[in-house]
Each structure stands twice: as C-alpha cells, then as structure tokens.
Design an enzyme around this catalytic site. Structure first.
Site, PDB file in Angstrom:
ATOM      1  N   ARG A  75      30.676  75.080  18.352  1.00 53.86           N
ATOM      2  CA  ARG A  75      31.278  73.736  18.448  1.00 53.86           C
ATOM      3  C   ARG A  75      30.879  72.878  17.255  1.00 53.86           C
ATOM      4  O   ARG A  75      31.695  72.115  16.728  1.00 53.86           O
ATOM      5  CB  ARG A  75      30.872  73.081  19.777  1.00 53.86           C
ATOM      6  N   LYS A  94      32.304  66.053  17.683  1.00 52.69           N
ATOM      7  CA  LYS A  94      31.089  65.339  18.124  1.00 52.69           C
ATOM      8  C   LYS A  94      30.540  64.624  16.913  1.00 52.69           C
ATOM      9  O   LYS A  94      29.623  65.094  16.234  1.00 52.69           O
ATOM     10  CB  LYS A  94      30.070  66.317  18.719  1.00 52.69           C
ATOM     11  N   GLU A 145      36.416  61.140  31.326  1.00 56.13           N
ATOM     12  CA  GLU A 145      35.032  61.630  31.372  1.00 56.13           C
ATOM     13  C   GLU A 145      34.115  60.403  31.403  1.00 56.13           C
ATOM     14  O   GLU A 145      34.593  59.269  31.427  1.00 56.13           O
ATOM     15  CB  GLU A 145      34.718  62.508  30.154  1.00 56.13           C
TER      16      GLU A 145
HETATM   17  N1  PXG Z   1      31.475  64.221  27.035  1.00 55.23           N
HETATM   18  C1  PXG Z   1      30.924  63.586  25.981  1.00 55.23           C
HETATM   19  C2  PXG Z   1      31.648  62.457  25.371  1.00 55.23           C
HETATM   20  C3  PXG Z   1      29.681  64.010  25.485  1.00 55.23           C
HETATM   21  O1  PXG Z   1      29.161  63.384  24.421  1.00 55.23           O
HETATM   22  C4  PXG Z   1      29.609  65.714  27.204  1.00 55.23           C
HETATM   23  C5  PXG Z   1      30.850  65.263  27.635  1.00 55.23           C
HETATM   24  C6  PXG Z   1      28.998  66.904  27.864  1.00 55.23           C
HETATM   25  O2  PXG Z   1      29.083  68.037  27.022  1.00 55.23           O
HETATM   26  P1  PXG Z   1      28.048  69.237  27.071  1.00 55.23           P
HETATM   27  O3  PXG Z   1      28.543  70.194  26.061  1.00 55.23           O
HETATM   28  O4  PXG Z   1      26.691  68.669  26.714  1.00 55.23           O
HETATM   29  O5  PXG Z   1      28.083  69.775  28.440  1.00 55.23           O
HETATM   30  C7  PXG Z   1      28.980  65.062  26.122  1.00 55.23           C
HETATM   31  C8  PXG Z   1      27.613  65.492  25.698  1.00 55.23           C
HETATM   32  C9  PXG Z   1      23.015  62.281  26.099  1.00 55.23           C
HETATM   33  C10 PXG Z   1      24.093  62.612  25.162  1.00 55.23           C
HETATM   34  O6  PXG Z   1      21.976  61.770  25.635  1.00 55.23           O
HETATM   35  C11 PXG Z   1      25.050  63.584  25.456  1.00 55.23           C
HETATM   36  C12 PXG Z   1      26.038  63.861  24.528  1.00 55.23           C
HETATM   37  C13 PXG Z   1      26.062  63.134  23.396  1.00 55.23           C
HETATM   38  C14 PXG Z   1      25.135  62.169  23.141  1.00 55.23           C
HETATM   39  C15 PXG Z   1      24.122  61.912  24.003  1.00 55.23           C
HETATM   40  O7  PXG Z   1      23.191  62.539  27.272  1.00 55.23           O
HETATM   41  N2  PXG Z   1      27.064  64.798  24.616  1.00 55.23           N
END
Ligand code: PXG
Length: 303
Positions: A62, A162, A195
């Site tokens: 990713r 991201k 989300e």
């Molecule tokens: N949606 C968004 C917008 C995200 O940033 C997820 C879903 C979940 O994805 P994963 O691949 O982790 O299952 C994310 C995850 C935090 C944090 O501190 C998490 C994310 C980005 C920044 C901070 O929880 N990404």
C-alpha cells in the site's frame, strides 16, 4: 480517536532516518522538507503482536501504491524497507508495538514544485508502544458522532493515498470531540456512510456483516480486509459491501470500527442512539477473538 501512548520505558527511543538510527532528541528533518511544508509525502501505520509484524507486505504494497500514485520514488527496495521496519522494532526492543513509517518528498524550496526537491525522499520510521483506547473502551465500546465535515471527494484526492495531509480527518475528529464523542463518523458528498477518521466501519444486522464499499470513498483498510476474510472463511458469516445510510447504522444490532491502531472496537452509541446489543453483540465478540488469534499467530517474525 484518543490515543493513550505508553512511551518506551527505560532506554532511549531510536528513530530510523534515512538508513541511520538516532536518538529521539536527535531525530530532525529540514524545515524545507515538502512533507512539512505541504504534506507532500505518504505514510503507513503498522503493528506487531507477539514478535510478529502483522501483514507487513500488505502495508508495504500500500505504501508503494501511495508513492506511485503521487509519483514519488521510494529510494530503497521493498525488501530493504521490510528490513528497516524489523530493525526498528529490534532497536527499540519491542515485541508488541506500533510503527509509523513516513516517506516525505524531501528537501525543496518554498514553492510547491516537487521538481525542486532534488535530493532523495526521506524515510522515517518511529516505533512505539501504543494502545489506542484505554482497555475499558474495548470492553464497553465507544460512542461516535456523525460530523458535518464530509470525507474528501475521490475525484479530488483518492482516499487510498495515505498522504501526510490528514486535515480532512483532523477537522472531522475535532467536530466529534465537540459533540462529546470519541470518533467521527464521516459521510461522503452524497450523504452515505464512508468511514471514521482512522478506521473503517462495519455493522451487524441479523448475524450478517455490512460495510460500505470502498467506492464510497474509504481507505482499503488492511484490518478491514482481515475482518472480511475471517468472517467469510473462518466464521462462515456473510459480508456484504453495500451502500449504507445513517438509518442502517442507527438500527443495526451491532457496530464496530477496524484499524491498525484501533484494532476492532465495538461502538455502543451513534449520535445519541444506543446501538442494538452494544458491546455484547455476539458476532463482534467472535470476530475480536478470531482477530486476536490471527494477529498472535501470523506475521513477519521480528529477528
Ligand atoms: N481509514 C482511514 C482514513 C485510515 O487512516 C483506516 C481507515 C484503517 O486502515 P488499516 O489499514 O489501518 O486497517 C485508516 C488507518 C491512528 C491512525 O492513529 C490510523 C491511520 C492513520 C493515522 C492515524 O489510529 N490509518
């Protein structure tokens, strides 16, 4: 989401910057880095459990896809990056923990033009012990609130990049805090569920799982994928990726969020409406148990 960080106890935190480990106090980058000036860069949040990095290859794939999409060439190979992540866990003596992997456009001038970033992109890897919510929230569930901040339109900026610019999500987070909730439920421009600010959302209805298709504007979450696989292949639970409205969420038997940082967290209240069976919902409990097994037994070993 509210992050309770338990910083590495004893010893100094070691940060990886461009191939070297430095102490936290020495971990600095240029004020001309376009990652800082414009959010021009990308990141991943990765977790390790029980000495294994969960779905590391998926996170690196990713990251590389985000890089490709913004035309940034990561200056090391995927194998070297895998090694750098493992070395960062080792350098910080962490068997369980969270990694923040950041790649910036690098040092440029004060203009937007990334061509002025003539050096290499910077790679930063930070490891820390983290538990996102205090343990009681995993046991009791959290409250979330729908916010006025809409998820950014995909034809403007793909949610799958991201990027280092998370202002859309941060503004949503601030709005949910104002409403007294721990997390923000974000809608797309059409008003359908997308989300939360750092996690994907699922609902349980009559024993089946539903989650918005990523085409609504959500990130293709790695935890989301793991939960879908567990439900379908291990627990024989049907998962439908369907457009969902607030009505579907309010009238669900259960609601939960998934993310690398959050893992699986039950939601007990949305916009003041108590959700079905709340944290006691059976399907959510089963998924949490299976997810714990999966994260403890699979992943790239830290050695
Ligand atoms: N949606 C968004 C917008 C995200 O940033 C997820 C879903 C979940 O994805 P994963 O691949 O982790 O299952 C994310 C995850 C935090 C944090 O501190 C998490 C994310 C980005 C920044 C901070 O929880 N990404």
């Amino acid at each position: 989401m509210v992050i309770c960080r338990k910083y590495i106890l004893g010893g100094k935190m070691k940060i990886y910057i461009d191939g070297r480990f430095v102490d936290k106090s020495e971990a600095k980058i240029s004020v001309f880095d376009h990652g800082l000036l414009y959010g021009d860069g990308i990141f991943e949040g990765i977790r390790a459990y029980n000495g294994r990095v969960f779905r590391l290859n998926e996170h690196l794939d990713r990251l590389w896809a985000s890089a490709k999409s913004i035309n940034l060439t990561i200056p090391i190979t995927k194998k070297e990056m895998e090694n750098a992540v493992i070395q960062t866990f080792l350098a910080n003596k962490l068997n369980d923990g969270y990694i923040r992997l950041v790649v910036t456009r690098g040092v440029g001038d004060l203009g937007l033009d990334p061509k002025k970033c003539t050096g290499l992109p910077s790679i930063i890897i930070i490891a820390d012990a983290i538990s996102l919510y205090p343990i009681e929230f995993y046991e009791r569930g959290i409250e979330i609130a729908t916010v006025h901040v809409r998820r950014i339109k995909q034809d403007a900026l793909s949610p799958n990049i991201k990027s280092l610019n998370y202002l859309n999500n941060i503004l949503a987070k601030m709005a949910s805090a104002k409403a007294g909730a721990m997390e923000a439920l974000m809608l797309n421009a059409e008003g359908y569920i997308v989300e939360c600010t750092g996690d994907n959302i699922f609902i349980v209805k009559n024993g089946d799982l539903y989650t918005p298709p990523v085409s609504e504007g959500a990130l293709i979450g790695i935890t989301r994928d793991a939960v879908i696989e567990l439900a379908r292949n291990k627990l024989n639970i049907s998962v439908k990726e369907e457009r969902l409205s607030l009505y579907n969420v309010y009238t669900a038997d259960g609601v939960f969020l998934t993310g690398t940082a959050a893992e699986i967290v039950p939601v007990v209240n949305v916009d003041g409406r108590a959700i079905g069976d709340g944290y006691l919902e059976k399907t959510i409990k089963k998924l949490i148990r299976e997810f714990k097994n999966l994260t403890n037994l699979t992943g790239t070993p830290i050695r």
